[in-house]
Design an enzyme around this catalytic site. Structure first.
Site, PDB file in Angstrom:
ATOM      1  N   TYR A  80     -12.928 -11.663  -7.738  1.00 46.36           N
ATOM      2  CA  TYR A  80     -13.789 -10.545  -7.319  1.00 46.36           C
ATOM      3  C   TYR A  80     -14.417 -10.902  -5.987  1.00 46.36           C
ATOM      4  O   TYR A  80     -14.857 -12.044  -5.798  1.00 46.36           O
ATOM      5  CB  TYR A  80     -14.895 -10.282  -8.345  1.00 46.36           C
ATOM      6  CG  TYR A  80     -14.703  -8.970  -9.058  1.00 46.36           C
ATOM      7  CD1 TYR A  80     -14.650  -7.783  -8.334  1.00 46.36           C
ATOM      8  CD2 TYR A  80     -14.562  -8.905 -10.440  1.00 46.36           C
ATOM      9  CE1 TYR A  80     -14.451  -6.569  -8.964  1.00 46.36           C
ATOM     10  CE2 TYR A  80     -14.365  -7.697 -11.077  1.00 46.36           C
ATOM     11  CZ  TYR A  80     -14.306  -6.523 -10.327  1.00 46.36           C
ATOM     12  OH  TYR A  80     -14.101  -5.335 -10.949  1.00 46.36           O
ATOM     13  N   GLU A  82     -16.452  -8.341  -3.873  1.00 46.61           N
ATOM     14  CA  GLU A  82     -17.122  -7.190  -3.268  1.00 46.61           C
ATOM     15  C   GLU A  82     -18.014  -7.642  -2.123  1.00 46.61           C
ATOM     16  O   GLU A  82     -18.647  -8.697  -2.201  1.00 46.61           O
ATOM     17  CB  GLU A  82     -17.942  -6.432  -4.320  1.00 46.61           C
ATOM     18  CG  GLU A  82     -17.061  -5.458  -5.094  1.00 46.61           C
ATOM     19  CD  GLU A  82     -17.669  -5.015  -6.395  1.00 46.61           C
ATOM     20  OE1 GLU A  82     -17.762  -5.865  -7.305  1.00 46.61           O
ATOM     21  OE2 GLU A  82     -18.029  -3.837  -6.494  1.00 46.61           O
ATOM     22  N   ASP A 257      -5.106   9.862  11.147  1.00 44.64           N
ATOM     23  CA  ASP A 257      -4.435   9.238  10.007  1.00 44.64           C
ATOM     24  C   ASP A 257      -3.003   8.957  10.452  1.00 44.64           C
ATOM     25  O   ASP A 257      -2.180   9.869  10.533  1.00 44.64           O
ATOM     26  CB  ASP A 257      -4.482  10.209   8.824  1.00 44.64           C
ATOM     27  CG  ASP A 257      -3.764   9.677   7.602  1.00 44.64           C
ATOM     28  OD1 ASP A 257      -3.034   8.672   7.726  1.00 44.64           O
ATOM     29  OD2 ASP A 257      -3.921  10.281   6.523  1.00 44.64           O
ATOM     30  N   THR A 286      -1.850   3.733   5.945  1.00 46.46           N
ATOM     31  CA  THR A 286      -1.378   2.922   4.831  1.00 46.46           C
ATOM     32  C   THR A 286      -0.593   1.773   5.446  1.00 46.46           C
ATOM     33  O   THR A 286      -0.268   1.787   6.636  1.00 46.46           O
ATOM     34  CB  THR A 286      -0.456   3.716   3.886  1.00 46.46           C
ATOM     35  OG1 THR A 286       0.544   4.370   4.667  1.00 46.46           O
ATOM     36  CG2 THR A 286      -1.229   4.734   3.082  1.00 46.46           C
ATOM     37  N   LYS A 289       4.336   2.111   4.592  1.00 49.22           N
ATOM     38  CA  LYS A 289       5.362   3.080   5.023  1.00 49.22           C
ATOM     39  C   LYS A 289       6.169   2.451   6.161  1.00 49.22           C
ATOM     40  O   LYS A 289       6.774   1.406   5.950  1.00 49.22           O
ATOM     41  CB  LYS A 289       4.684   4.395   5.421  1.00 49.22           C
ATOM     42  CG  LYS A 289       3.942   5.062   4.249  1.00 49.22           C
ATOM     43  CD  LYS A 289       3.446   6.448   4.628  1.00 49.22           C
ATOM     44  CE  LYS A 289       2.841   7.167   3.450  1.00 49.22           C
ATOM     45  NZ  LYS A 289       1.408   6.886   3.266  1.00 49.22           N
ATOM     46  N   ARG A 295       1.728  -2.052  -0.622  1.00 49.66           N
ATOM     47  CA  ARG A 295       1.027  -0.768  -0.817  1.00 49.66           C
ATOM     48  C   ARG A 295      -0.465  -1.007  -0.560  1.00 49.66           C
ATOM     49  O   ARG A 295      -1.064  -1.892  -1.167  1.00 49.66           O
ATOM     50  CB  ARG A 295       1.177  -0.257  -2.243  1.00 49.66           C
ATOM     51  CG  ARG A 295       2.582  -0.064  -2.703  1.00 49.66           C
ATOM     52  CD  ARG A 295       2.647   0.823  -3.927  1.00 49.66           C
ATOM     53  NE  ARG A 295       2.520   2.199  -3.501  1.00 49.66           N
ATOM     54  CZ  ARG A 295       3.507   2.906  -2.953  1.00 49.66           C
ATOM     55  NH1 ARG A 295       4.698   2.375  -2.789  1.00 49.66           N
ATOM     56  NH2 ARG A 295       3.314   4.145  -2.584  1.00 49.66           N
TER      57      ARG A 295
END
Ligand code: DSN
Length: 488
Positions: A80, A82, A257, A286, A289, A295
């Site tokens: 974790y 954060e 984007d 992203t 692609k 991903r």
């Protein structure tokens, strides 16, 4: 239909060959998985076989390198973290700090951005981070200053109520879905269409091209806080300098984007006005692609938005995925190699070859061609809906997706278009001759498909078509193997 050209294979994209060590690693991993849940090991093996055996033409998909894929399978997943580098809400994050710093450094260097945030888990997450960072900078910060508060928790109930009302009533102008925009650019069923008062711009009804005067007119009338540029089904480049001028004129923040074409930006096919990064206030993408990474998503920002973007977690994101950030770092390092520029150049050349191949065979393309990685075929010229065309192509081993075209008579479910993209098969080594052959095979399938009755979904493929096309595709695929050297 007989083959009209002899095709030769080109080299696969560097990095996607599978060396002995990678093969050994995959075999070992599958054995371990098999001992716990054999069905997952079997599905994983089957997915490789399916991907190897089909013509993958989905514009948003690719094949990541073994180095990228292997990076994701580690204990970095178990942490974790954060917060941000050096400022975490959990102890023991020193290695995640290294991972995140290296990924962000590669992103900044590759795209020439002052700031990079590599935590978003997906494109929608990246866009949400960007939207909320812009809202925080443009709406929340001035309200806090006006109220003499440093933090939203310091606001009186009345001021907080007013701020929440303001945050929920801002305006966003983006490209409409049927013109090629994305769900997250203000489409009503998406959260972006609910959290903003939304308005969209389309394309010229005759040319199918973006009409900058119309975008400017819409911006002047609507006065958005955010002007969004970018697309997932528009087969042309955008002049981002012009979009920035429009944004500046109306006081909007320009958000781009570039999820679809990030690989073309990274590979320097899109430079100058085609490169969004120097022109946009905030750029999102992203990573899986055309960029050929894992991903995930990332956000690039000009310095004025950096602090707000940096609060993406916990503002809208949960804990980062350290194993995926690590894989982003590896993919971005690959994209900084000279070979990636060659790859990106070939993506664009191959899209042109595919488009020309369709046009020569009488097909109708939205905008009449392409100058990026996308080709959008209007299948009504074959008497089909997108749904029928997609299913018939799949039966013949050609994997695509149906897509709306501007003013689509068949709506967003059945559609009238098929979207093709060249990044994945270019990774396998396909060149212009192979893409011309792909156009021939697609036209073969579509001319041999008939709608069945009045259904927009049912179709009939003429006997022998699927077998003929599958056999021809198998030749192309065998000459351009996926992950050559990988034997499970
Ligand atoms: N789903 C992606 C695409 O196919 O374009 C966009 O998010």
């Amino acid at each position: 239909m007989a083959a009209d050209s002899t095709v030769t294979s080109s080299a696969p994209a560097p990095g996607t060959e599978c060396a002995d060590t990678a093969s050994t690693a995959y075999r070992a991993a599958l054995q371990v998985i098999e001992s716990v849940e054999p069905r997952i090991a079997a599905a994983t093996r089957k997915e490789l076989a399916d991907q190897r055996d089909s013509l993958k033409l989905i514009a948003s998909e690719n094949y990541a390198s073994p180095a990228v894929l292997l990076t994701m399978g580690s204990w970095l997943s178990d942490k974790y973290a954060e917060g941000t580098v050096g400022h975490r809400f959990y102890a023991g994050c020193q290695n995640v700090d290294t991972v995140e710093s290296v990924a962000a450094e590669h992103a900044r260097e590759l795209f020439g951005a002052p700031y990079a945030y590599v935590q978003p888990h997906s494109g929608i997450d990246a866009n949400l981070v960007a939207y909320w960072a812009i809202l925080a900078s443009r709406v929340e910060a001035p309200s806090l200053a006006e109220a003499g508060a440093r933090h939203v928790n310091d606001l009186s109930e009345k001021d907080w109520e007013e701020l929440r009302h303001k945050l929920g009533n801002q305006r966003l102008l983006g490209m409409s879905l049927d013109a090629g925009g994305h769900l997250t650019h203000g489409f009503r069923p998406n959260i972006s269409g609910k959290m903003f008062s939304q308005h969209s711009y389309g394309t010229d009804p005759d040319s199918g091209l973006l009409d900058y005067d119309a975008v400017a007119a819409a911006a002047r009338e609507f006065k958005p806080l955010i002007l969004v540029a970018g697309y997932s089904a528009y087969p042309r480049r955008i002049n981002f300098a012009t979009m920035r001028e429009i944004a500046d004129e109306v006081g909007a923040t320009l958000m781009v984007d570039m999820a679809h074409f990030a690989g073309l930006v990274a590979g320097k096919v899109f430079t100058g006005n085609d490169d969004p990064v120097p022109h946009a206030h905030v750029t999102t993408t992203t990573t899986h692609k055309s960029l050929r990474g894992p991903r995930g998503g990332l956000v690039l920002a000009q310095q004025e938005y950096a602090d707000a973007v940096d609060k993406g977690c916990p503002m809208v994101l949960g804990g980062p995925l350290p194993h995926v950030m690590a894989a982003k770092a590896v993919a971005l390092a690959e994209a900084r190699q000279p070979a990636f520029r060659v790859y990106a150049q070939r993506i664009a050349e191959n899209a042109k070859a595919l488009a020309d191949g369709f046009l020569r065979r009488g097909a109708r393309l939205v905008t009449g061609g392409t100058d990026n990685h996308i080709v959008l075929l209007d299948v009504t010229s074959f008497g089909l809906t997108g749904r029928q065309a997609e299913s018939a192509l799949l039966e013949a081993g050609v994997v695509t997706n149906r897509n709306s075209i501007p003013a689509d008579p068949n709506g967003a479910w059945y559609t009238s278009g098929i979207r093709f993209g060249t990044p994945a098969l270019t990774t396998r080594g396909f060149g212009v001759a192979e893409f011309d052959r792909v156009a021939e095979l697609v036209v073969d399938v579509l001319t041999n498909t008939q709608p069945e009755g009045s259904s927009k979904a049912r179709y009939r493929l003429a006997d022998g078509t699927a077998e003929r096309v599958r056999a021809a595709a198998a030749e192309l695929l065998a000459a351009n193997p996926l992950y050559p050297g990988l034997a499970l």
